[in-house]
Design a protein around this motif. Structure first.
Motif, PDB file in Angstrom:
ATOM      1  N   UNK A 102       0.804  -1.214   0.000  1.00  0.00           N
ATOM      2  CA  UNK A 102       0.000   0.000   0.000  1.00  0.00           C
ATOM      3  C   UNK A 102       0.843   1.273   0.000  1.00  0.00           C
ATOM      4  N   UNK A 103       2.160   1.127   0.200  1.00  0.00           N
ATOM      5  CA  UNK A 103       3.027   2.302   0.122  1.00  0.00           C
ATOM      6  C   UNK A 103       3.234   2.725  -1.322  1.00  0.00           C
ATOM      7  N   UNK A 104       3.387   1.756  -2.226  1.00  0.00           N
ATOM      8  CA  UNK A 104       3.722   2.063  -3.611  1.00  0.00           C
ATOM      9  C   UNK A 104       2.580   1.829  -4.592  1.00  0.00           C
ATOM     10  N   UNK A 105       1.506   1.213  -4.127  1.00  0.00           N
ATOM     11  CA  UNK A 105       0.379   0.925  -5.012  1.00  0.00           C
ATOM     12  C   UNK A 105      -0.923   1.305  -4.316  1.00  0.00           C
ATOM     13  N   UNK A 106      -1.955   1.547  -5.098  1.00  0.00           N
ATOM     14  CA  UNK A 106      -3.257   1.832  -4.529  1.00  0.00           C
ATOM     15  C   UNK A 106      -3.342   3.215  -3.905  1.00  0.00           C
ATOM     16  N   UNK A 107      -4.406   3.434  -3.146  1.00  0.00           N
ATOM     17  CA  UNK A 107      -4.658   4.742  -2.563  1.00  0.00           C
ATOM     18  C   UNK A 107      -5.513   5.596  -3.487  1.00  0.00           C
ATOM     19  N   UNK A 108      -5.905   6.750  -3.017  1.00  0.00           N
ATOM     20  CA  UNK A 108      -6.849   7.576  -3.764  1.00  0.00           C
ATOM     21  C   UNK A 108      -6.278   8.127  -5.066  1.00  0.00           C
ATOM     22  N   UNK A 109      -4.962   8.288  -5.156  1.00  0.00           N
ATOM     23  CA  UNK A 109      -4.346   8.798  -6.389  1.00  0.00           C
ATOM     24  C   UNK A 109      -4.135   7.686  -7.427  1.00  0.00           C
ATOM     25  N   UNK A 110      -4.235   6.432  -6.960  1.00  0.00           N
ATOM     26  CA  UNK A 110      -3.968   5.275  -7.817  1.00  0.00           C
ATOM     27  C   UNK A 110      -5.061   4.230  -7.597  1.00  0.00           C
ATOM     28  N   UNK A 111      -6.289   4.676  -7.672  1.00  0.00           N
ATOM     29  CA  UNK A 111      -7.413   3.814  -7.322  1.00  0.00           C
ATOM     30  C   UNK A 111      -7.682   2.723  -8.349  1.00  0.00           C
ATOM     31  N   UNK A 112      -7.383   3.004  -9.622  1.00  0.00           N
ATOM     32  CA  UNK A 112      -7.627   2.063 -10.710  1.00  0.00           C
ATOM     33  C   UNK A 112      -6.437   2.054 -11.653  1.00  0.00           C
ATOM     34  N   UNK A 113      -6.144   0.876 -12.198  1.00  0.00           N
ATOM     35  CA  UNK A 113      -5.107   0.754 -13.221  1.00  0.00           C
ATOM     36  C   UNK A 113      -5.750   0.288 -14.517  1.00  0.00           C
ATOM     37  N   UNK A 114      -5.451   0.993 -15.604  1.00  0.00           N
ATOM     38  CA  UNK A 114      -6.008   0.691 -16.932  1.00  0.00           C
ATOM     39  C   UNK A 114      -4.843   0.310 -17.845  1.00  0.00           C
ATOM     40  N   UNK A 115      -4.983  -0.831 -18.526  1.00  0.00           N
ATOM     41  CA  UNK A 115      -3.920  -1.262 -19.441  1.00  0.00           C
ATOM     42  C   UNK A 115      -4.518  -1.641 -20.789  1.00  0.00           C
ATOM     43  N   UNK A 116      -3.962  -1.117 -21.889  1.00  0.00           N
ATOM     44  CA  UNK A 116      -4.497  -1.399 -23.224  1.00  0.00           C
ATOM     45  C   UNK A 116      -4.289  -2.861 -23.617  1.00  0.00           C
TER      46      UNK A 116
END
Length: 227
Positions: A49-63
């Motif tokens: 949770x230090x390097x991933x997730x949180x309100x600035x990184x709530x979703x990851x989109x990959x083509x």
């Protein structure tokens, strides 16, 4: 003309011991309605949770298109397909070339906003069994991107992403990557990034630090897993 994009997949995952690490990179498709909170999709977990997730990184989109490139490059026994990058959203026709930092999309009841490109890390290399995969991904800016949630609500894979706002000075995700990763001390690029009000706080702090010190932060641990 309204720009809207169909999703090919929505995914969430649980933390488990896989690939020699604790990770939630292996995600599973969600077909039903699901609640999207400011922290992300209901039930989607994050090991670091230090390097991933949180309100600035709530979703990851990959083509989804990028998997063809990786498959052709590595020719391994792995199935190069979504959600192999640990993404929450997968789609065709949305790429780093036509998605911009700060873009806002209506998705079902929710509104999401592009906050930064994804920062590739060594966990991707472990997951795919390719020693410098994270470096390869960063070098060619096929990183995907992350969202913050502006308005939470119910969402569904069958609901399109509808572009509702783009800033006048918007930079594409690829432009952001090419300055931030590819030419990290370029003064013009750093000043351009500093004008991006919707850039995530963590990335903006690094931009300001580079401008102040003339130095680039050490990427070894993120990319390689060691100093």
């Amino acid at each position: 003309m309204i720009q809207q994009y169909s999703l090919s997949g929505v995914f969430r995952g649980k933390v488990a011991s896989r690939y020699g690490m604790e990770t939630a990179i292996d995600k599973f498709a969600v077909q039903e309605d699901i609640y999207l909170s400011p922290e992300g999709l209901e039930g989607d977990e994050c090991a670091d949770q230090k390097h991933h997730g949180g309100t600035e990184r709530a979703l990851h989109h990959y083509p989804v298109e990028h998997y063809v490139y990786w498959n052709n490059k590595y020719q391994s026994d792995y199935q190069w397909q979504a959600p192999g990058m640990g993404e929450n959203l997968s789609s065709e026709s949305m790429t780093e070339d036509n998605v911009c930092l700060g873009d806002r999309y209506q998705w079902g009841e929710a509104i999401i906003e592009v906050s930064q490109p994804r920062s590739p890390c060594f966990k991707l290399s472990k997951r795919w069994g390719v020693e410098i995969f994270s470096v390869d991904m960063q070098d060619i800016s096929r990183c995907g991107w992350l969202y913050r949630v502006i308005q939470p609500g119910r969402v569904n894979v069958n609901e399109p992403l509808v572009l509702v706002e783009r800033l006048d000075n918007a930079m594409t995700v690829r432009e952001v990557c090419e300055f931030y990763f590819g030419d990290p001390l370029n003064q013009e690029g750093l000043l351009k990034l500093k004008q991006q009000d919707r850039l995530s706080h963590s990335w903006m702090a690094k931009v300001e630090q580079r401008l102040e010190t003339g130095d680039v932060e050490n990427w070894n641990f993120r990319l390689l897993g060691h100093a």
